[in-house]
Design a protein around this motif. Sequence first.
Motif, PDB file in Angstrom:
ATOM      1  N   VAL A 111       3.279   1.958  -6.596  1.00 24.35           N
ATOM      2  CA  VAL A 111       4.687   1.018  -5.574  1.00 24.35           C
ATOM      3  C   VAL A 111       3.720   0.094  -4.188  1.00 24.35           C
ATOM      4  O   VAL A 111       2.991   0.387  -4.146  1.00 24.35           O
ATOM      5  CB  VAL A 111       5.638   1.695  -4.469  1.00 24.35           C
ATOM      6  N   THR A 112       4.190  -1.006  -4.325  1.00 23.73           N
ATOM      7  CA  THR A 112       4.190  -1.821  -2.538  1.00 23.73           C
ATOM      8  C   THR A 112       3.747  -1.178  -1.682  1.00 23.73           C
ATOM      9  O   THR A 112       5.068  -0.587  -0.831  1.00 23.73           O
ATOM     10  CB  THR A 112       4.173  -3.016  -2.058  1.00 23.73           C
ATOM     11  N   PRO A 113       2.409  -0.666  -1.037  1.00 22.19           N
ATOM     12  CA  PRO A 113       3.024   0.466   0.867  1.00 22.19           C
ATOM     13  C   PRO A 113       3.465  -0.291   1.262  1.00 22.19           C
ATOM     14  O   PRO A 113       3.593  -0.786   1.269  1.00 22.19           O
ATOM     15  CB  PRO A 113       1.401   0.178   1.196  1.00 22.19           C
ATOM     16  N   GLN A 114       4.748   0.376   2.130  1.00 24.88           N
ATOM     17  CA  GLN A 114       5.286  -0.260   3.495  1.00 24.88           C
ATOM     18  C   GLN A 114       4.480  -0.176   4.471  1.00 24.88           C
ATOM     19  O   GLN A 114       4.567  -1.091   5.651  1.00 24.88           O
ATOM     20  CB  GLN A 114       6.822   0.447   3.442  1.00 24.88           C
ATOM     21  N   GLU A 115       3.245   0.214   4.604  1.00 21.98           N
ATOM     22  CA  GLU A 115       2.735   1.010   5.614  1.00 21.98           C
ATOM     23  C   GLU A 115       1.409   1.027   5.412  1.00 21.98           C
ATOM     24  O   GLU A 115       1.349   2.235   4.749  1.00 21.98           O
ATOM     25  CB  GLU A 115       3.052   2.127   6.821  1.00 21.98           C
ATOM     26  N   VAL A 116       0.107   0.141   5.628  1.00 17.29           N
ATOM     27  CA  VAL A 116      -1.140   0.669   5.666  1.00 17.29           C
ATOM     28  C   VAL A 116      -2.311   0.132   6.908  1.00 17.29           C
ATOM     29  O   VAL A 116      -1.583  -1.036   6.993  1.00 17.29           O
ATOM     30  CB  VAL A 116      -1.024  -0.839   4.037  1.00 17.29           C
ATOM     31  N   SER A 117      -3.457   0.658   6.417  1.00 14.87           N
ATOM     32  CA  SER A 117      -4.331   0.178   7.681  1.00 14.87           C
ATOM     33  C   SER A 117      -5.257   0.792   6.949  1.00 14.87           C
ATOM     34  O   SER A 117      -5.925   1.545   6.329  1.00 14.87           O
ATOM     35  CB  SER A 117      -4.020   0.571   9.111  1.00 14.87           C
ATOM     36  N   ALA A 118      -6.588  -0.278   7.352  1.00  9.69           N
ATOM     37  CA  ALA A 118      -7.757   0.239   6.964  1.00  9.69           C
ATOM     38  C   ALA A 118      -8.862  -0.019   8.254  1.00  9.69           C
ATOM     39  O   ALA A 118      -8.703  -0.651   8.280  1.00  9.69           O
ATOM     40  CB  ALA A 118      -8.454  -0.579   5.257  1.00  9.69           C
ATOM     41  N   THR A 119      -9.891   0.214   7.765  1.00  9.92           N
ATOM     42  CA  THR A 119     -11.208  -0.023   8.246  1.00  9.92           C
ATOM     43  C   THR A 119     -12.124  -0.102   6.840  1.00  9.92           C
ATOM     44  O   THR A 119     -12.166   0.872   6.696  1.00  9.92           O
ATOM     45  CB  THR A 119     -11.844   0.624   9.463  1.00  9.92           C
ATOM     46  N   ILE A 120     -13.068  -0.629   7.330  1.00 15.02           N
ATOM     47  CA  ILE A 120     -14.227  -1.536   6.508  1.00 15.02           C
ATOM     48  C   ILE A 120     -15.633  -0.185   6.792  1.00 15.02           C
ATOM     49  O   ILE A 120     -16.390  -1.808   8.221  1.00 15.02           O
ATOM     50  CB  ILE A 120     -14.075  -2.695   5.655  1.00 15.02           C
ATOM     51  N   THR A 121     -16.304   0.256   6.676  1.00 13.15           N
ATOM     52  CA  THR A 121     -17.690   0.489   7.136  1.00 13.15           C
ATOM     53  C   THR A 121     -18.718  -0.042   6.545  1.00 13.15           C
ATOM     54  O   THR A 121     -19.101   0.493   5.524  1.00 13.15           O
ATOM     55  CB  THR A 121     -18.182   1.853   8.299  1.00 13.15           C
ATOM     56  N   VAL A 122     -19.533  -0.488   6.987  1.00  8.50           N
ATOM     57  CA  VAL A 122     -21.193  -0.654   6.516  1.00  8.50           C
ATOM     58  C   VAL A 122     -22.347   0.110   7.443  1.00  8.50           C
ATOM     59  O   VAL A 122     -22.346  -0.852   8.094  1.00  8.50           O
ATOM     60  CB  VAL A 122     -21.493  -3.083   6.531  1.00  8.50           C
ATOM     61  N   THR A 123     -23.053   0.186   5.476  1.00 11.39           N
ATOM     62  CA  THR A 123     -24.096   1.412   6.370  1.00 11.39           C
ATOM     63  C   THR A 123     -25.544   0.466   5.474  1.00 11.39           C
ATOM     64  O   THR A 123     -25.179   0.429   4.461  1.00 11.39           O
ATOM     65  CB  THR A 123     -24.253   2.688   5.762  1.00 11.39           C
TER      66      THR A 123
END
Length: 168
Positions: free
Chosen positions: A44-56
């Motif tokens: 399903v399409t999420p109703q609450e979503v957050s993200a971070t991307i870390t490049v190492t």
Amino acid sequence: MSVVWTTTSDGPVAPPTSTAVFLADHDGVLDSYGVELGISGLDVTPQEVSATITVTAPDGSTLTATLVLPEGWLDCSTWSEEGAVWLSAPPPGGGTEQSGKSVLDPALGWSVGPEYTYTVDLEMDGEHYVGTGTWPSGTTQEDTLSVTLSWEPALPGWDGERTGDTGN
């Protein structure tokens, strides 16, 4: 009106697919044109979503970007297919593309050539997922910016049937 969506053939449905964009090779200069995370094939399409991307980098130094949904994403069916999500952030440091000059901080000492590890921390509807990939070896053949991600735990995939109210 309700609909039932089924596949045209028997067998398993492909798992969700996802890519992340962060680094770019701009004529031999390491750069970033912006940061993106795209996921499709979710149950399903999420109703609450957050993200971070870390490049190492190989030396252990990192850059992290916090991604957000575009304004109105969940309210506009023309922007999104069911079971998909797209998040974005500006290039690191809020820079913009400049001819021949990277928006990445030169003090990092990063360059085109070595492998960089992407780690995505994703929260969807209260569940936590970690995606990983590498740049440039993990890019898709069609798009040298997009890194294919692997997830732990696996993202919730579509089971081949979708029943719901179309709103009509």
